[in-house]
Enzyme design. Structure first.
Site, PDB file in Angstrom:
ATOM      1  N   ASP A 130      10.589 -14.393   7.263  1.00  0.00           N
ATOM      2  CA  ASP A 130       9.327 -13.951   8.043  1.00  0.00           C
ATOM      3  C   ASP A 130       8.164 -14.541   7.406  1.00  0.00           C
ATOM      4  O   ASP A 130       8.012 -15.294   6.181  1.00  0.00           O
ATOM      5  CB  ASP A 130       9.142 -12.499   8.042  1.00  0.00           C
ATOM      6  CG  ASP A 130       7.836 -11.986   8.560  1.00  0.00           C
ATOM      7  OD1 ASP A 130       7.481 -12.617   9.768  1.00  0.00           O
ATOM      8  OD2 ASP A 130       7.283 -11.072   8.253  1.00  0.00           O
TER       9      ASP A 130
HETATM   10 MG    MG Z   1       5.578  -9.831   8.497  1.00  0.00          MG
END
Ligand code: MG
Length: 236
Positions: free
Chosen positions: A82
């Protein structure tokens, strides 16, 4: 390169991996030894030890194994990250929490040319990049046995530009960058089939695990303080 949890994870795809360093600490925390070992990544099922490692500046994540495991490559290690609060700091996530989506977009436009601060796994991506360069030097650019992915809820057209500019400035571009603009990450990860995926939000870790991805939680940033509030990665 790494030890403990990652070794067992990587050995799923690299059965010849040697685990040469280990320690027996008689029940006390091993975290104090991590820097001396030049640890690139600390993985554990113990969230408390992971938080301790992060506070020492070590890239770390809590492991959550999926009941259903997607088959992964036996010849290429795929690692997916991410962006916000993993490779980057949680600066933009904080703006989203305080000012909402419009405030976030405005902030990212206003700061498009200002690099994001580093997040807890930046150095781990850099370590993978160094290994990749060694394979490139041997002529393995297209068939490099390591492949990295950015899987972010940012959108390519606006907020994603700042993330890309930051990675380029660091010299750490991932092999692939996927801008989901708020779409669920689980189905994309099911297609990528990474050996491990890192996210700061349990929502995404659980979503990935449900679809068969080995997912790890990075307990860092504003999302840990308000885990049930609408977040940058789920709110679009
Ligand atoms: Mg994040």
């Amino acid at each position: 390169m790494t030890h403990m949890g990652l070794s067992s994870c990587v050995s799923l795809c690299l059965p010849d991996l040697f685990i040469e360093r280990f320690c027996m600490t008689g029940g006390s925390s091993p975290i104090g030894y991590l820097k001396a070992w030049q640890t690139n990544l600390y993985l554990s099922a113990d969230a408390e030890k992971v938080r301790e490692a992060l506070s020492e500046g070590i890239a770390a994540a809590t492991m959550f194994m999926s009941n259903k495991l997607t088959e992964v490559s036996q010849t290429q290690l795929r690692v997916a990250f991410d962006g916000d609060a993993v490779l980057f700091s949680d600066e933009s996530e904080r703006i989203f929490k305080a000012q909402g989506l419009d405030g976030f977009f405005q902030h990212e436009r206003d700061n498009e040319d200002i690099l994001l601060d580093r997040g807890p796994l930046k150095d781990f991506l850099a370590s993978l990049g160094k290994l990749q360069k060694k394979f490139y030097a041997k002529g393995h650019r297209l068939d490099c046995p390591i492949r990295t992915y950015l899987v972010t809820a940012r959108s390519a057209a606006s907020s994603g530009i700042r993330a890309l500019k930051t990675l380029r400035a660091w010299g750490l571009e991932t092999d692939e960058a996927l801008f989901l603009a708020g779409a669920p990450k689980g189905p994309m990860l099911e297609k990528i089939r990474p050996h491990i995926y890192f996210d700061d939000q349990m929502f995404h870790v659980e979503g990935a695990a449900e679809m068969g991805t080995v997912a790890a939680h990075v307990p860092y940033g504003i999302a840990q303080k308000h885990p049930h509030k609408k977040s940058l990665n789920t709110g679009k």
